[in-house]
Design a protein around this motif. Structure first.
Motif, short mmCIF file in Angstrom:
data_model
loop_
_atom_site.label_atom_id
_atom_site.label_comp_id
_atom_site.label_asym_id
_atom_site.label_seq_id
_atom_site.Cartn_x
_atom_site.Cartn_y
_atom_site.Cartn_z
N TRP A 1 0.80 -1.22 0.00
CA TRP A 1 0.00 0.00 0.00
C TRP A 1 0.84 1.27 0.00
O TRP A 1 0.30 2.37 0.10
N VAL A 2 2.15 1.16 -0.12
CA VAL A 2 3.01 2.34 -0.12
C VAL A 2 2.76 3.15 -1.39
O VAL A 2 2.75 2.60 -2.48
N GLY A 3 2.56 4.43 -1.24
CA GLY A 3 2.17 5.28 -2.36
C GLY A 3 3.26 5.61 -3.37
O GLY A 3 2.96 6.02 -4.48
N TYR A 4 4.53 5.42 -3.04
CA TYR A 4 5.59 5.82 -3.96
C TYR A 4 6.00 4.71 -4.92
O TYR A 4 6.90 4.89 -5.74
N GLY A 5 5.35 3.57 -4.88
CA GLY A 5 5.70 2.45 -5.76
C GLY A 5 5.67 2.79 -7.24
O GLY A 5 6.64 2.51 -7.96
N PRO A 6 4.58 3.39 -7.75
CA PRO A 6 4.56 3.70 -9.19
C PRO A 6 5.68 4.65 -9.62
O PRO A 6 6.25 4.48 -10.69
N HIS A 7 5.99 5.63 -8.79
CA HIS A 7 7.07 6.56 -9.11
C HIS A 7 8.41 5.82 -9.20
O HIS A 7 9.18 6.02 -10.15
#
Length: 184
Positions: free
Chosen positions: A44-50
């Motif tokens: 659920w970490v938000g920086y994965g796509p970046h």
């Protein structure tokens, strides 16, 4: 698109291993294998796509990933780790996710098994007498020592090395109460 539709909404290790099974067949399959690994590992970490975007912008990233998948399938985890730390290096892909990629791309029942060597496993090792096996930077000698230790312990306990790694990870996740902790 197609890759993410094929994964369950909460991918488990088996789903990621299936997604990585064809990583040696094409550059696109190798790229998809990395994306499946990242989706599972970031949770659920938000920086994965970046981070994924940065990794895939590495010149010839897909070709490098395919080469890594081929090496782990034919030569094993140590030469492969060295490749990923060297000639096949991917921007922002460190040992934590690099070893996840190796572990999922390696054929089942390979010996020695490529194992995940991330910060959570490292914390468990430090708390249990092996602070020398820290996985903070690319260090082939440390990864080799980690694999040797894990295979010895697994043999002594009569379990697969992958099972031991998972149990260590889960124990530390539960202790921390992070996103991978089991509900109380």
């Amino acid at each position: 698109g197609k890759l993410f539709r094929s994964l369950p909404s909460e991918p488990d290790r088996a789903a990621v291993r299936r997604a990585c099974a064809t990583a040696t067949t094409s550059d696109r399959a190798a790229e998809d294998a990395l994306l499946a690994t990242l989706a599972w590992g970031f949770g659920w970490v938000g920086y994965g796509p970046h981070r994924a975007d940065i990794m895939l912008r590495t010149p010839q990233a897909a070709k490098r990933l395919r080469s890594v998948a081929e090496i782990v399938a034919s030569e094993g985890p140590i030469p492969d780790y060295r490749s990923l730390a060297g000639d096949s290096r991917i921007a922002r892909l460190g040992p934590a996710f690099g070893t996840k990629f190796l572990a999922f791309c390696q054929p089942d029942r390979a010996n020695p098994a490529a194992l995940i060597h991330d910060e959570v496993v490292t914390a468990w090792l430090e708390a249990n007498g092996r602070p020398d096996l820290r996985a903070t930077t690319w260090a082939p000698v440390i990864y080799e020592a980690y694999l040797d230790q894990m295979h010895v312990w697994a043999k002594e306990l009569g379990v697969a090395p992958e099972t031991l790694e998972f149990l260590m990870f889960q124990a530390e996740a539960d202790r921390r109460g992070n996103q991978w902790a089991r509900p109380l």
